[in-house]
Scaffold this motif. Structure first.
Motif, mmCIF file in Angstrom:
data_model
loop_
_atom_site.group_PDB
_atom_site.id
_atom_site.type_symbol
_atom_site.label_atom_id
_atom_site.label_comp_id
_atom_site.label_asym_id
_atom_site.label_seq_id
_atom_site.Cartn_x
_atom_site.Cartn_y
_atom_site.Cartn_z
ATOM 1 N N GLY A 200 1.861 -12.020 44.611
ATOM 2 C CA GLY A 200 0.462 -11.710 44.913
ATOM 3 C C GLY A 200 -0.021 -10.281 44.736
ATOM 4 O O GLY A 200 -1.326 -10.045 44.312
ATOM 5 N N TYR A 201 0.720 -9.269 45.002
ATOM 6 C CA TYR A 201 0.283 -7.839 44.654
ATOM 7 C C TYR A 201 0.036 -7.562 43.132
ATOM 8 O O TYR A 201 -0.879 -7.100 42.736
ATOM 9 N N ALA A 202 0.845 -8.474 42.278
ATOM 10 C CA ALA A 202 0.848 -8.255 40.825
ATOM 11 C C ALA A 202 -0.635 -8.831 40.469
ATOM 12 O O ALA A 202 -1.473 -8.239 39.869
ATOM 13 N N LEU A 203 -0.834 -10.100 40.885
ATOM 14 C CA LEU A 203 -2.230 -10.796 40.605
ATOM 15 C C LEU A 203 -3.422 -9.660 40.996
ATOM 16 O O LEU A 203 -4.344 -9.827 40.393
ATOM 17 N N PHE A 204 -3.311 -9.309 42.516
ATOM 18 C CA PHE A 204 -4.480 -8.715 42.964
ATOM 19 C C PHE A 204 -4.622 -7.250 42.148
ATOM 20 O O PHE A 204 -5.819 -7.125 42.032
ATOM 21 N N ILE A 205 -3.854 -6.732 41.917
ATOM 22 C CA ILE A 205 -3.934 -5.268 41.093
ATOM 23 C C ILE A 205 -4.381 -5.810 39.726
ATOM 24 O O ILE A 205 -5.234 -5.056 39.168
ATOM 25 N N TRP A 206 -4.002 -6.786 39.074
ATOM 26 C CA TRP A 206 -4.463 -7.266 37.827
ATOM 27 C C TRP A 206 -6.135 -7.540 37.800
ATOM 28 O O TRP A 206 -6.851 -7.200 37.226
ATOM 29 N N GLU A 207 -6.434 -8.232 38.980
ATOM 30 C CA GLU A 207 -7.889 -8.569 39.281
ATOM 31 C C GLU A 207 -8.847 -7.240 39.254
ATOM 32 O O GLU A 207 -9.612 -7.290 38.750
ATOM 33 N N VAL A 208 -8.429 -6.327 40.163
ATOM 34 C CA VAL A 208 -9.137 -5.238 40.376
ATOM 35 C C VAL A 208 -9.145 -4.544 38.869
ATOM 36 O O VAL A 208 -10.385 -3.892 38.749
ATOM 37 N N VAL A 209 -8.402 -4.253 38.303
ATOM 38 C CA VAL A 209 -8.268 -3.391 37.223
ATOM 39 C C VAL A 209 -8.885 -4.041 35.983
ATOM 40 O O VAL A 209 -9.823 -3.358 35.366
ATOM 41 N N VAL A 210 -8.682 -5.353 35.569
ATOM 42 C CA VAL A 210 -9.284 -6.273 34.556
ATOM 43 C C VAL A 210 -10.697 -6.252 35.117
ATOM 44 O O VAL A 210 -11.603 -6.251 34.187
ATOM 45 N N ASN A 211 -10.933 -6.864 36.321
ATOM 46 C CA ASN A 211 -12.422 -7.019 36.472
ATOM 47 C C ASN A 211 -13.300 -5.663 36.266
ATOM 48 O O ASN A 211 -14.410 -5.972 35.917
ATOM 49 N N ILE A 212 -12.736 -4.709 36.756
ATOM 50 C CA ILE A 212 -13.603 -3.456 36.691
ATOM 51 C C ILE A 212 -13.827 -3.094 35.039
ATOM 52 O O ILE A 212 -14.814 -2.558 34.679
ATOM 53 N N LYS A 213 -12.736 -3.171 34.471
ATOM 54 C CA LYS A 213 -12.895 -2.880 32.939
ATOM 55 C C LYS A 213 -13.807 -3.746 32.066
ATOM 56 O O LYS A 213 -14.414 -3.375 31.318
ATOM 57 N N ALA A 214 -13.533 -5.037 32.519
ATOM 58 C CA ALA A 214 -14.328 -6.119 31.891
ATOM 59 C C ALA A 214 -15.931 -6.243 32.183
ATOM 60 O O ALA A 214 -16.766 -6.855 31.875
ATOM 61 N N LYS A 215 -16.173 -5.314 33.494
ATOM 62 C CA LYS A 215 -17.621 -5.208 34.032
ATOM 63 C C LYS A 215 -18.123 -6.701 34.650
ATOM 64 O O LYS A 215 -19.125 -7.239 34.228
ATOM 65 N N ILE A 216 -16.953 -7.537 35.069
ATOM 66 C CA ILE A 216 -17.252 -8.835 35.603
ATOM 67 C C ILE A 216 -18.111 -8.734 36.645
ATOM 68 O O ILE A 216 -19.230 -9.528 36.697
ATOM 69 N N ASN A 217 -18.124 -7.878 37.495
ATOM 70 C CA ASN A 217 -18.811 -7.928 38.817
ATOM 71 C C ASN A 217 -20.372 -7.530 38.677
ATOM 72 O O ASN A 217 -21.280 -7.961 39.050
ATOM 73 N N LEU A 218 -20.406 -6.537 37.697
ATOM 74 C CA LEU A 218 -21.697 -6.006 37.000
ATOM 75 C C LEU A 218 -22.452 -7.093 36.586
ATOM 76 O O LEU A 218 -23.753 -7.143 36.507
ATOM 77 N N ALA A 219 -21.775 -7.821 35.735
ATOM 78 C CA ALA A 219 -22.205 -9.126 34.904
ATOM 79 C C ALA A 219 -22.845 -10.047 35.859
ATOM 80 O O ALA A 219 -23.993 -10.436 35.718
ATOM 81 N N MET A 220 -22.262 -10.415 36.770
ATOM 82 C CA MET A 220 -22.521 -11.285 37.986
ATOM 83 C C MET A 220 -23.985 -10.842 38.645
ATOM 84 O O MET A 220 -24.723 -11.606 39.011
ATOM 85 N N ILE A 221 -23.808 -9.669 39.047
ATOM 86 C CA ILE A 221 -25.044 -8.993 39.692
ATOM 87 C C ILE A 221 -26.427 -9.116 38.711
ATOM 88 O O ILE A 221 -27.320 -9.649 39.346
ATOM 89 N N TYR A 222 -26.061 -8.947 37.630
ATOM 90 C CA TYR A 222 -27.331 -9.015 36.617
ATOM 91 C C TYR A 222 -27.530 -10.633 36.438
ATOM 92 O O TYR A 222 -28.896 -10.764 36.296
ATOM 93 N N SER A 223 -26.851 -11.527 36.516
ATOM 94 C CA SER A 223 -26.776 -12.883 36.394
ATOM 95 C C SER A 223 -27.848 -13.182 37.455
ATOM 96 O O SER A 223 -28.639 -13.884 37.466
ATOM 97 N N PHE A 224 -27.495 -12.926 38.669
ATOM 98 C CA PHE A 224 -27.949 -13.055 40.052
ATOM 99 C C PHE A 224 -29.555 -12.655 39.898
ATOM 100 O O PHE A 224 -30.572 -13.353 40.743
ATOM 101 N N GLN A 225 -29.512 -11.627 39.379
ATOM 102 C CA GLN A 225 -31.037 -10.938 39.069
ATOM 103 C C GLN A 225 -31.972 -11.558 38.008
ATOM 104 O O GLN A 225 -32.978 -11.333 37.959
ATOM 105 N N GLY A 226 -31.155 -12.559 37.263
ATOM 106 C CA GLY A 226 -31.918 -13.244 36.254
ATOM 107 C C GLY A 226 -31.848 -12.338 34.874
ATOM 108 O O GLY A 226 -32.712 -13.062 33.911
ATOM 109 N N ASN A 227 -31.199 -11.314 34.737
ATOM 110 C CA ASN A 227 -31.166 -10.773 33.648
ATOM 111 C C ASN A 227 -29.745 -11.259 32.829
ATOM 112 O O ASN A 227 -28.979 -10.414 32.658
ATOM 113 N N ILE A 228 -29.921 -12.193 32.251
ATOM 114 C CA ILE A 228 -28.812 -12.817 31.521
ATOM 115 C C ILE A 228 -28.320 -11.927 30.195
ATOM 116 O O ILE A 228 -27.281 -11.867 30.040
ATOM 117 N N ASP A 229 -29.564 -11.623 29.452
ATOM 118 C CA ASP A 229 -29.058 -10.827 28.297
ATOM 119 C C ASP A 229 -28.298 -9.541 28.591
ATOM 120 O O ASP A 229 -27.588 -9.198 27.967
#
Length: 260
Positions: A54-83
């Motif tokens: 669990g710890y390994a997957l959790f840390i992986w999620e935090v590091v890779v999510n931030i590096k890939a900017k997944i959360n940031l892309a999700m926010i833009y998607s919610f705002q309708g800024n798909i591009d």
């Protein structure tokens, strides 16, 4: 019972009480565990007390999510800024993220099914387990706790509910990562500015890619504390019932349900 009741005379036993916490087998819904893994990789395994995985997957999620900017892309998607969402995504990290994310969901589901089978076998064997642990740095023992308090303390600060029920490893892990999320998201700074009426400044200081990690953290800590409080209470009642039956109940006594 003493600290040495868990031994190799049994193939399986239902619980283990140590200074770090109470680990036990009980029936879980594979779908709920898989859902928590989908909400945040690592949470499903931590609910199963599979801490290292669990710890390994959790840390992986935090590091890779931030590096890939997944959360940031999700926010833009919610705002309708798909591009703009497509533009900020880093595919070098994203392509590594997807397989591990899917593995976490699949493995937590598979493990839950297996552990439910193990629990049923351990329940059938009904081997004794230790209910008291005394060490140089801690004391842990089975007793009853109030699940409402576990929820309340978890809502104040995630991890306090785990401390309340003596899940030390999970408590420390959750609290440390909460501090990290608060620090990098500037959430508390934003709240302070909001109380001062500086709404625009409050919004501007927030780091949304870190802020989106906090709700799942609160939800997991609350759910984990609540469920484990209930299960620990059941374990305490059953262990006490078995102890009283073995040591104080007359051998000639027959429960009404035992009559044929």
């Amino acid at each position: 019972m003493d600290n040495h009741t868990n031994d190799n005379t049994a193939r399986r036993y239902k619980a283990h009480v140590s200074i770090w916490g109470t680990t036990q087998l009980h029936l879980r819904s594979p779908y709920i565990i898989a859902w928590w893994s989908a909400a945040f990789p690592g949470f499903g395994h931590m609910l199963l007390s599979k801490y290292l995985r669990g710890y390994a997957l959790f840390i992986w999620e935090v590091v890779v999510n931030i590096k890939a900017k997944i959360n940031l892309a999700m926010i833009y998607s919610f705002q309708g800024n798909i591009d703009l969402a497509k533009e900020v995504l880093d595919t070098r990290w994203l392509l590594m993220y997807i397989p591990v994310y899917l593995f976490g969901i699949w493995d937590s589901y598979r493990t839950t099914v297996d552990m439910n089978k193990v629990y049923l076998l351990a329940e059938q064997e009904d081997h004794r387990f230790n209910s008291f642990a005394l060490g140089a740095i801690e004391i842990n023992y089975l007793d009853k706790r109030n699940p409402v308090f576990a929820i309340i303390w978890s809502l104040f600060i995630p991890g306090l509910g785990q401390l309340y029920i003596h899940r030390i490893l999970t408590a420390v892990f959750v609290i440390v990562w909460l501090v990290i999320f608060f620090y990098f998201s500037h959430a508390q700074e934003a709240v302070s500015l909001l109380f001062l009426g500086k709404v625009k400044q409050s919004i501007s200081v927030l780091k949304p890619e870190w802020l989106l990690l906090i709700p799942s953290h609160y939800g997991f800590a609350t759910y984990d504390a609540y469920v484990n409080t209930i299960e620990n209470n059941k374990l305490f009642e059953k262990e006490l019932r078995n102890y009283l039956r073995e040591n104080y109940q007359s051998k000639n006594f027959i429960f009404p349900t035992d009559k044929r």
